[in-house]
Scaffold this active site. Structure first.
Site, PDB file in Angstrom:
ATOM      1  N   ASP A 495       0.838  -1.204   0.000  1.00 52.80           N
ATOM      2  CA  ASP A 495       0.000   0.000   0.000  1.00 52.80           C
ATOM      3  C   ASP A 495       0.868   1.247   0.000  1.00 52.80           C
ATOM      4  O   ASP A 495       0.517   2.257  -0.592  1.00 52.80           O
ATOM      5  CB  ASP A 495      -0.928  -0.004   1.210  1.00 52.80           C
ATOM      6  CG  ASP A 495      -0.170  -0.140   2.529  1.00 52.80           C
ATOM      7  OD1 ASP A 495       0.951  -0.692   2.528  1.00 52.80           O
ATOM      8  OD2 ASP A 495      -0.684   0.313   3.564  1.00 52.80           O
ATOM      9  N   ASP A 500       3.909   2.826   9.070  1.00 53.12           N
ATOM     10  CA  ASP A 500       3.991   1.521   9.735  1.00 53.12           C
ATOM     11  C   ASP A 500       2.994   0.511   9.159  1.00 53.12           C
ATOM     12  O   ASP A 500       2.248  -0.120   9.890  1.00 53.12           O
ATOM     13  CB  ASP A 500       3.768   1.700  11.239  1.00 53.12           C
ATOM     14  CG  ASP A 500       2.508   2.507  11.539  1.00 53.12           C
ATOM     15  OD1 ASP A 500       1.795   2.904  10.570  1.00 53.12           O
ATOM     16  OD2 ASP A 500       2.221   2.745  12.726  1.00 53.12           O
ATOM     17  N   GLU A 501       2.964   0.385   7.834  1.00 47.81           N
ATOM     18  CA  GLU A 501       2.094  -0.600   7.178  1.00 47.81           C
ATOM     19  C   GLU A 501       2.911  -1.424   6.184  1.00 47.81           C
ATOM     20  O   GLU A 501       3.353  -2.503   6.482  1.00 47.81           O
ATOM     21  CB  GLU A 501       0.934   0.096   6.471  1.00 47.81           C
ATOM     22  CG  GLU A 501       0.028   0.840   7.441  1.00 47.81           C
ATOM     23  CD  GLU A 501      -1.425   0.788   7.042  1.00 47.81           C
ATOM     24  OE1 GLU A 501      -1.873  -0.250   6.549  1.00 47.81           O
ATOM     25  OE2 GLU A 501      -2.117   1.811   7.229  1.00 47.81           O
ATOM     26  N   ASP A 508      -5.522  -2.499  -2.709  1.00 47.81           N
ATOM     27  CA  ASP A 508      -4.542  -1.651  -3.397  1.00 47.81           C
ATOM     28  C   ASP A 508      -3.859  -2.443  -4.502  1.00 47.81           C
ATOM     29  O   ASP A 508      -3.639  -1.953  -5.615  1.00 47.81           O
ATOM     30  CB  ASP A 508      -3.480  -1.155  -2.407  1.00 47.81           C
ATOM     31  CG  ASP A 508      -4.089  -0.522  -1.171  1.00 47.81           C
ATOM     32  OD1 ASP A 508      -4.854  -1.214  -0.476  1.00 47.81           O
ATOM     33  OD2 ASP A 508      -3.820   0.660  -0.902  1.00 47.81           O
ATOM     34  N   TRP A 560     -10.947  -6.267  -1.479  1.00 50.16           N
ATOM     35  CA  TRP A 560      -9.589  -6.592  -1.027  1.00 50.16           C
ATOM     36  C   TRP A 560      -9.358  -8.087  -1.255  1.00 50.16           C
ATOM     37  O   TRP A 560      -8.431  -8.484  -1.953  1.00 50.16           O
ATOM     38  CB  TRP A 560      -9.403  -6.209   0.449  1.00 50.16           C
ATOM     39  CG  TRP A 560      -8.947  -4.801   0.619  1.00 50.16           C
ATOM     40  CD1 TRP A 560      -7.708  -4.391   1.022  1.00 50.16           C
ATOM     41  CD2 TRP A 560      -9.688  -3.597   0.362  1.00 50.16           C
ATOM     42  NE1 TRP A 560      -7.639  -3.018   1.018  1.00 50.16           N
ATOM     43  CE2 TRP A 560      -8.837  -2.502   0.631  1.00 50.16           C
ATOM     44  CE3 TRP A 560     -10.974  -3.323  -0.054  1.00 50.16           C
ATOM     45  CZ2 TRP A 560      -9.240  -1.175   0.476  1.00 50.16           C
ATOM     46  CZ3 TRP A 560     -11.382  -2.006  -0.209  1.00 50.16           C
ATOM     47  CH2 TRP A 560     -10.523  -0.954   0.052  1.00 50.16           C
ATOM     48  N   GLU A 777      -2.008   9.107  -1.389  1.00 50.60           N
ATOM     49  CA  GLU A 777      -3.052   8.188  -0.929  1.00 50.60           C
ATOM     50  C   GLU A 777      -4.443   8.782  -1.147  1.00 50.60           C
ATOM     51  O   GLU A 777      -5.403   8.071  -1.381  1.00 50.60           O
ATOM     52  CB  GLU A 777      -2.840   7.906   0.561  1.00 50.60           C
ATOM     53  CG  GLU A 777      -3.832   6.948   1.168  1.00 50.60           C
ATOM     54  CD  GLU A 777      -3.459   6.524   2.573  1.00 50.60           C
ATOM     55  OE1 GLU A 777      -2.665   7.244   3.220  1.00 50.60           O
ATOM     56  OE2 GLU A 777      -3.955   5.472   3.021  1.00 50.60           O
ATOM     57  N   HIS A 798       1.322   6.142  -2.533  1.00 53.59           N
ATOM     58  CA  HIS A 798       0.297   5.104  -2.460  1.00 53.59           C
ATOM     59  C   HIS A 798      -0.161   4.775  -3.882  1.00 53.59           C
ATOM     60  O   HIS A 798      -0.689   5.638  -4.575  1.00 53.59           O
ATOM     61  CB  HIS A 798      -0.882   5.661  -1.660  1.00 53.59           C
ATOM     62  CG  HIS A 798      -1.279   4.821  -0.490  1.00 53.59           C
ATOM     63  ND1 HIS A 798      -0.516   4.717   0.640  1.00 53.59           N
ATOM     64  CD2 HIS A 798      -2.379   4.045  -0.282  1.00 53.59           C
ATOM     65  CE1 HIS A 798      -1.136   3.915   1.509  1.00 53.59           C
ATOM     66  NE2 HIS A 798      -2.274   3.488   0.957  1.00 53.59           N
TER      67      HIS A 798
END
Ligand code: BGC
Length: 926
Positions: A495, A500-501, A508, A560, A777, A798
């Site tokens: 993404d 912190d991902e 995505d 998703w 994003e 993003h």
């Protein structure tokens, strides 16, 4: 989304009075057809694959137009010397009458672990004339069975605190008394590894063994280390870092209950001496371990390195490791060890800072000029004990200050303490940062740009696509899309690369994949991801939102989890990969059945509460109250779940047809029908109004083809009405991927171009105008007054909104694969000019070769140059406002026509074979 919808559904519908171009095709020379670019399982000379029936690919070149392959012959041998027709000991296919030049499956002697194979191919052209044998290609098998592993998993016997975990180092010495003919290392780890032999780094792969679902799949890599071994004493040194495996942020999802695990290593060096004798050096209880300079390392937080703790020479045989500690052998099976069948992460490019900025708050900040992924190399000469700190951020705020709030908990900080005494060069190993700006501190004197170099690091997939146009802002948008892809393919399509991902969020990933596949060669990258998806999918069909599942809710989410159907279908459509479709088919079905079970109530579909969780994530305008559903996703989520249910069911239905499963095809056709009837009853009025009346609802309904033919025009007009009323794009992640397709599929090309070329807030070009060098994003990540969206969900890197890239290729440049024939074997070139664009140059390297579509509008003429690879054919749709086609300077006497509704021009249709062509038609601008 793959553009296989209305705009392309004409083939077969139009009476095919095809002009045959043979008349115009004068062979340039009598040149022989050539074979080149040999690939095995999509890879160039792979070492260590575990696919026992690997597929072969080659590209063909010819100076003649309309050239095709009519037959091929493949030889495979266990040594280069045996690679002749008489001697090939693994496989001689003989002459096979076939046009297949991709996905040709190996059908020779059963492949065993470690088999080394050389192969070559020759082909016969349309006149039955053979090519020369191609240059030799190579592939090598990995270890095919757990029993091949003699090595044990080991970990250091040093006890660490769970929170402070310096990088453990492992070493082993061994003696070689004879000449080495061949040596291979097979290695994997839990955590990341870097390996040296006799002081030299082995290979150029980074962040190995990669990011997978570690509970089930541990990739190993294979290295040819023959030339790295010495007669005499040798040493191996391996250092481990926490990586994706050992990380608090990534400890959610199915890992929620687990404590962080220790890092582990498995290593096996297999040596074959000149006399044929074999020897193995592998991890066991005899190894030594210690800690050293890497005091902290984390994917998100960065690295802390104290060079004073360097253990000089620890990877060389002369090093004294008497005071090092031992290791523990860990009882862990070898069944999860799998080969790496995709491109590694590598250093791709270096970037020098373009500017040093002194911010109002007093930071010294280097501007790399480009939002990038990777890290910085430091080159300094400072006194011992000097600590240099690099903090990485994406943007400067409105006042010009260094801004990191949107990184959330990710620290992205490198701290390097110098040992002193000369020039020191340092790069981190087990972390990466998403950044454009680097705030530096600790330099005794002024920082000079030459002290810091940005190293761009990502999966080394080949760049495949190119797009350039008469609009410089649009070109920058394309560049930003390419960069957002680079930054979000560090082994997994993520993404974002900074906060912190950094996870494989399915939404995505599937929304951007159609673009990604035009930009770069992504076949093995996504195939690897599907392997992780397969192990994460539960027996009931559940597919988590992130794969590998390390983050996100423990229930599947529409849009998703649908990556499970969309990605295999895309690989089939774009690469003609039927194998992946076959392999994934049951999984795809399981997902559709999961949705069915969780929604079907007789003739209705009522969704269980969670499946529609994210909806049209981050739709504009997203400043409403924050709730469990993210503010902004205001298109009814049940509607979106129904649409995706329909879409995935349709993919399974089409896949069943491809795979010859008629029973399933009928079954899923009936289900689709039921879903669409429900959808029409529930959400669509008889005048084509969809409730809720949002751009995304229309875009998806139109694009997924759920509306009956008699409603599509009305619905597309409502979409236009909505855009005009609101005055700009409002779609979130889901709708953005489809809105321009939905418009152009219905002839509303000018409306689509208005969205694409809009420079005002919110729009794609607004991002560009505000200095974006990747894709944001959110439409309002940065507002016209330079203020930012809320920091907790505001990345500047993003990919999802970059999904417009697909439309640039399919519609603006018009490069498509035939709706019926996958893999660009039959190409459709159908450019849709519009807006203020006056020229476009685009190309896409398909598995068959380069496809080029270049057009310009000049003096009331539409001029189109195309290039079509050998062994393919193409249908050219030439935009025209008057009849008559000029091909290579000569008039064609007749061409078919397609006259789509609403479009300000029509298409003249010509079929061609391979070669380069120039077309011209009358094209008067309104
Ligand atoms: C990610 C998204 C992702 C989402 C789920 C976010 O935090 O960055 O892009 O799809 O979570 O809605």
């Amino acid at each position: 989304m793959e553009n296989m919808k209305t705009q392309l559904s004409y083939i077969g519908l139009i009476g095919k009075l095809i002009f045959f171009i043979l008349f115009f095709s004068h062979p340039v020379s009598n040149g022989q057809i050539q074979t080149n670019n040999l690939l095995t399982e999509y890879l160039k000379n792979p070492v260590g694959i575990d696919i026992t029936h690997p597929r072969f690919y080659w590209k063909l070149y010819s100076e003649q137009q309309n050239q095709v392959q009519t037959a091929y012959q493949i030889l495979v041998a266990s040594t280069p010397a045996l690679l002749t027709e008489k001697k090939a000991d693994m496989w001689n296919s003989g002459k096979i009458e076939s046009a297949n030049s991709i996905h040709v499956e190996y059908a020779g002697k059963a492949l065993q672990s470690r088999d080394a194979c050389w192969w070559t191919v020759r082909v016969w052209d349309k006149n039955g004339k053979p090519s020369k044998w191609s240059k030799q290609a190579y592939f090598e098998m990995g270890l095919l069975s757990p029993e091949d592993w003699k090595a044990e998993w080991i970990k250091t016997s040093i006890n660490f605190d769970e929170y402070s975990y310096p990088s453990p180092m492992f070493r082993k010495e061994f003696y070689i008394g004879k000449n080495v003919r061949k040596a291979r290392v097979y290695i994997s780890s839990l955590g990341l590894y870097e390996m040296k032999i006799n002081g030299k780094r082995v290979g150029d792969y980074l962040l190995t063994p990669g990011f997978t679902s570690y509970d089930y799949r541990n990739q190993y890599q294979v290295y040819d280390v023959t030339s790295m071994l010495n007669i005499g004493n040798n040493a191996i040194g391996i250092i481990l870092g926490n990586g994706w495996y050992r990380n608090f942020n990534l400890n959610r999802g199915n890992m929620a209950e687990k404590k962080l695990q220790d890092l582990m290593l498995i290593f096996q060096l297999e040596i074959v001496y000149d006399n044929g004798i074999k020897e193995i050096v592998c991890t066991d209880s005899d190894w030594k371990s210690a800690t050293g300079p890497i005091l902290m390392t984390s994917i998100y937080d960065g690295e802390t390195y104290d060079a004073r703790l360097d253990k000089e020479g620890w990877t060389s045989a002369e090093f004294n490791d008497n005071i090092w500690q031992g290791v523990e052998v860990v009882k862990r099976g070898k069944e999860t060890l799998v080969a790496t069948n995709n491109e590694p992460v590598r250093r791709i490019k270096e970037i020098k800072p373009v500017k040093v900025i002194y911010t109002p708050e007093g930071d010294t900040v280097l501007d790399m000029g480009q939002n990038m992924v990777g890290w910085c190399r430091l080159r300094v000469n400072c006194p011992r004990g000097t600590t240099i700190t690099l903090r990485h951020g994406e943007v400067l705020d409105k006042l010009g200050n260094f801004y990191t709030e949107s990184l959330r908990t990710a620290k992205q900080t490198i701290s390097y303490t110098c040992k002193g005494g000369g020039v020191e060069v340092y790069e981190p190993r087990f972390t990466f940062q998403g950044f454009r700006y680097v705030a530096v501190s600790g330099f005794p004197d002024n920082v000079m740009p030459e002290m810091v170099t940005g190293i761009v690091v990502h999966s080394d997939t080949e760049s495949n696509g190119h797009f350039n146009s008469s609009d410089s802002l649009l070109n920058r948008l394309y560049s930003n899309i390419s960069w957002v892809q680079r930054c979000n393919m560090v082994d997994v399509a993520t993404d974002c690369p900074q906060r912190d991902e950094r996870c494989g969020w399915g939404g995505d990933l599937q929304l951007f994949a159609p673009t990604a596949i035009y930009n770069r060669f992504m076949a093995s990258f996504y195939t690897k991801w599907l392997k992780d998806l397969n192990v994460e999918q539960e027996a009931n069909g559940f597919i988590p939102c992130t794969v590998p599942f390390r983050m996100g809710p423990v229930f599947p989410v529409t849009g998703w989890s649908d990556a499970a159907t969309i990605i295999p279908w895309l690989l089939y459509r774009r690469y003609g990969d039927t194998r992946i479709l076959k392999e994934q088919y049951q999984r795809m079905k399981d997902w559709v059945e999961y949705m069915r079970r969780n929604s079907e109530k007789g003739e209705r579909f009522e969704w269980s509460q969670n499946i529609q969780y994210y909806g049209d994530w981050l739709a504009f305008k997203s400043d409403g109250p924050r709730g469990r559903r993210y503010a902004g996703s205001y298109t009814d989520t049940d509607l979106l779940a129904t649409l995706y249910f329909y879409h995935s069911t349709g993919i399974v239905q089409k896949s069943a047809l491809v795979l010859g499963n008629e029973k399933d095809a009928l079954e899923y056709l009936a289900l689709q029908d039921k879903i669409s009837n429900f959808f029409l009853r529930e959400y669509v009025t008889s005048t084509g109004r969809i409730s809720p009346n949002t751009q995304t609802a229309y875009a998806l309904a139109l694009s997924f083809g759920i509306l009956k033919e008699d409603l599509t025009e009305a619905a597309s007009n409502k979409l236009v009405e909505n855009i005009r009323n609101v005055g700009h794009i409002t779609t979130g992640l889901m709708g953005t991927a489809e809105i321009c397709h939905a418009l152009s599929d219905h002839g509303l090309i000018e409306e689509a171009y208005r969205l694409l070329l809009c420079k005002d807030y919110p729009s794609w070009l607004f991002m560009v105008r505000m200095g974006g060098t990747t894709i944001w994003e959110r439409w309002d990540s940065m507002r016209p007054d330079s203020t930012f969206q809320l920091p907790h969900m505001n990345s500047f890197n993003h990919p999802a909104l970059g999904s417009i890239g697909n439309w640039l290729y399919t519609t603006v440049a018009g490069i498509n694969t035939d709706p019926e024939i996958p893999g660009f074997k039959s190409i459709v070139i159908k450019p849709f000019p519009g807006g203020t664009l006056r020229s476009v140059e685009a190309s896409y390297k398909s598995l068959y070769g380069n496809i080029r579509s270049e057009w310009k509008i000049e003096e009331n003429r539409f001029k189109l140059t195309v290039e079509i690879p050998v062994n393919t054919t193409a249908t050219i749709f030439l935009p025209s406002t008057g009849d008559g086609v000029i091909l290579n300077g000569k008039p064609l006497t007749k061409a078919d026509k397609e006259e789509p509704k609403n479009l300000p021009y029509y298409f003249q249709i010509v079929e061609i074979g391979s070669g380069a062509y120039e077309f011209e038609s009358t094209y008067v601008l309104n």
